[in-house]
Scaffold this active site. Structure first.
Site, short mmCIF file in Angstrom:
data_model
loop_
_atom_site.label_atom_id
_atom_site.label_comp_id
_atom_site.label_asym_id
_atom_site.label_seq_id
_atom_site.Cartn_x
_atom_site.Cartn_y
_atom_site.Cartn_z
N SER A 13 0.91 -1.74 0.32
CA SER A 13 0.21 0.18 -0.04
C SER A 13 1.05 1.12 0.11
O SER A 13 2.39 1.43 0.99
CB SER A 13 -0.88 -0.54 1.23
OG SER A 13 -1.48 1.25 1.43
N TYR B 243 -2.05 -0.38 10.92
CA TYR B 243 -2.24 -1.08 9.28
C TYR B 243 -1.45 -0.50 8.64
O TYR B 243 -0.57 -1.76 8.14
CB TYR B 243 -3.58 -0.74 8.65
CG TYR B 243 -4.32 -0.53 7.28
CD1 TYR B 243 -3.84 0.16 6.84
CD2 TYR B 243 -4.24 -1.98 6.61
CE1 TYR B 243 -3.08 0.15 5.15
CE2 TYR B 243 -3.98 -2.84 5.78
CZ TYR B 243 -3.76 -1.99 4.50
OH TYR B 243 -3.81 -1.65 3.14
N LYS C 250 2.04 -3.22 6.74
CA LYS C 250 2.39 -3.44 5.36
C LYS C 250 3.72 -3.50 4.92
O LYS C 250 4.58 -3.52 3.98
CB LYS C 250 2.02 -2.23 4.06
CG LYS C 250 -0.18 -2.72 4.23
CD LYS C 250 -0.37 -4.08 3.51
CE LYS C 250 -1.38 -4.10 3.38
NZ LYS C 250 -1.68 -5.80 3.15
C1 WQD Z 1 -9.72 9.58 0.91
C2 WQD Z 1 -9.96 10.52 1.13
C3 WQD Z 1 -10.43 10.55 3.31
C4 WQD Z 1 -14.33 9.82 3.59
C5 WQD Z 1 -7.38 4.23 1.37
C6 WQD Z 1 -7.72 3.04 2.62
C7 WQD Z 1 -6.16 2.42 2.53
C8 WQD Z 1 -5.28 2.51 1.31
C9 WQD Z 1 -5.08 3.70 1.06
C10 WQD Z 1 -5.24 0.24 0.86
C11 WQD Z 1 -10.11 11.24 2.50
C12 WQD Z 1 -11.61 11.97 2.33
C13 WQD Z 1 -13.28 9.60 2.90
C14 WQD Z 1 -15.51 10.32 3.57
C15 WQD Z 1 -14.70 12.00 3.28
N1 WQD Z 1 -5.05 1.67 0.63
N2 WQD Z 1 -12.94 11.53 2.65
N3 WQD Z 1 -15.16 11.75 3.64
O1 WQD Z 1 -7.96 7.36 3.51
O2 WQD Z 1 -6.81 7.78 1.79
O3 WQD Z 1 -7.04 5.34 2.46
O4 WQD Z 1 -6.91 4.17 0.69
O5 WQD Z 1 -4.02 -0.80 1.17
O6 WQD Z 1 -6.06 1.68 3.64
O7 WQD Z 1 -8.02 3.31 3.86
O8 WQD Z 1 -9.11 6.07 1.89
O9 WQD Z 1 -11.11 6.73 1.21
O10 WQD Z 1 -10.83 6.73 3.31
O11 WQD Z 1 -10.43 8.71 1.98
O12 WQD Z 1 -14.05 13.74 3.20
O13 WQD Z 1 -16.38 9.94 4.27
O14 WQD Z 1 -10.96 11.08 1.06
O15 WQD Z 1 -11.11 12.18 4.65
O16 WQD Z 1 -8.82 13.02 2.35
P1 WQD Z 1 -7.67 6.44 2.28
P2 WQD Z 1 -10.53 7.18 2.01
#
Ligand code: WQD
Length: 340
Positions: A125, A150, A154
């Site tokens: 990741s 988490y 990785k």
């Molecule tokens: C993206 C953006 C949130 C939800 C994920 C996985 C992690 C890794 C990478 C594999 C952020 C914003 C989100 C919401 C929002 N994948 N958001 N409102 O945190 O980059 O990480 O992908 O390993 O395991 O967790 O992805 O989709 O949670 O968030 O504003 O209801 O969207 O703050 O800026 P993230 P995400």
């Protein structure tokens, strides 16, 4: 034959479809803790082939010994997805994450040693980069302290694989995913978040479907073009194809290191607001949202330099953000209509 752990999961099931469609015999090991058995039906509907399935906990050494004793020497490669991946949960339950994610990897690598399995692809990741100083990140960008247990699992798993490749007949590739989104064009497989989605796109589609009242955007005061966080959103089908290319590289005779790492993203960063706007433009469905507080653990910006993967894996993301968002909406509608 290729063993796919976590093969009924979101990325695993899309990868199994690509493997079967490219002539591979696939065996899935999964404990169904974050997926459903009916995914096997969907894979069969898409590919006309039903993969062999064993319901096992890959963090249970005895169960793995039994399964691999049955599979014998027919296993040519392993693609290892099975892991817990809820960032917030990992902060609250670090030991569960270290035992499950790291323990499972050790168990699986032990099987490669016992049965002379020499090809291994690992689901890593972009979280290993933490908050990079500069974007796009390359594979030589320094890994930083992960924002969560988490992410740290990785980093630790990558190092365990690297060290095993040094001393056993094992050649491995770690794929560092950016943000997987979207669903298979058939609408038969997709992301199945349990409970309230943590991730942005499933929350958007559930809001569009009226299941959620509105989307909360976690902060708009970041130093980005519009104040919302920037990520590299990659279509899950492009991501699945990267695993096929990694396997082909391991099978091929081209010169390669015993352990390699590749960024799997689009190379294009998009903000949360840009994703919401793109969804509305692609589907014509409104997504009510409000601006909330920043979410702990979020980094401001990350997106990939995918030059190495383009060259060494002969792979490049081909599907657009709009393709991914439309397919996510198609999946949301199909899944809800099937659930009734
Ligand atoms: C993206 C953006 C949130 C939800 C994920 C996985 C992690 C890794 C990478 C594999 C952020 C914003 C989100 C919401 C929002 N994948 N958001 N409102 O945190 O980059 O990480 O992908 O390993 O395991 O967790 O992805 O989709 O949670 O968030 O504003 O209801 O969207 O703050 O800026 P993230 P995400």
């Amino acid at each position: 034959m290729v063993v796919v752990t976590g093969g009924t999961g979101y990325i695993g099931s899309h990868t199994v479809v690509e493997l079967i469609n490219n002539g591979y015999e696939v065996v899935i090991l999964d404990n169904l803790s974050n997926s459903h058995l009916d995914v096997l039906d969907s894979i069969e509907e898409i590919t006309s082939k039903r993969p062999t399935f064993f319901q096992v906990d890959v963090d249970d050494r005895n169960q793995l010994n039994t399964v691999f004793a049955e599979l014998g020497t027919s296993v040519e490669a392993i693609i290892h997805f099975a892991a817990k991946k809820a960032v917030g949960e990992s902060v609250q339950e670090p030991l569960m994450y270290y035992r499950n994610n790291v323990g499972s990897l050790v168990n699986i690598l032990e099987q490669t040693q016992k049965h002379g399995i020499s090809k291994f692809v690992f689901s890593s990741s972009c979280t290993v980069y933490g908050q990079p100083d500069v974007c796009p990140v390359t594979e030589s960008t320094q890994r930083k302290e992960a924002e969560s247990p988490y992410g740290n699992t990785k980093t630790i798993c990558e190092d365990i694989i690297r060290d095993c490749c040094k001393v056993q007949e094992l050649t491995a590739i770690s794929l560092r995913y950016f943000n997987p989104i979207g669903a298979h064009s058939s609408g038969k497989i997709g992301e199945l978040p349990v409970g309230t989605p943590n991730n942005l796109v499933p929350y958007v589609t559930q809001t569009a479907a009226g299941i959620r009242e509105s989307l909360t955007i976690h902060g708009n005061d970041y130093p980005t073009l519009d104040g919302t966080c920037v990520r590299d959103y990659i279509h899950v089908v492009d991501l699945a194809k990267a695993h096929l290319q990694a396997l082909k590289r391991l099978e091929g005779s081209l010169p390669k290191s015993k352990y390699e790492v590749y960024n799997i993203g689009t190379g294009d960063g998009k903000s949360v607001l840009q994703v919401v706007d793109a969804f509305i433009a692609a589907t014509g469905i409104n997504v009510p949202y409000k601006i909330g507080q920043r979410r702990g653990g979020d980094i401001t910006e990350i997106f990939a330099d995918t030059t190495l993967a383009n060259q060494a894996l002969n792979w490049k993301a081909e599907l657009s953000l709009e393709d991914a968002l439309s397919s996510s909406w198609n999946w949301e509608k199909n899944y809800r209509s099937r659930k009734g």
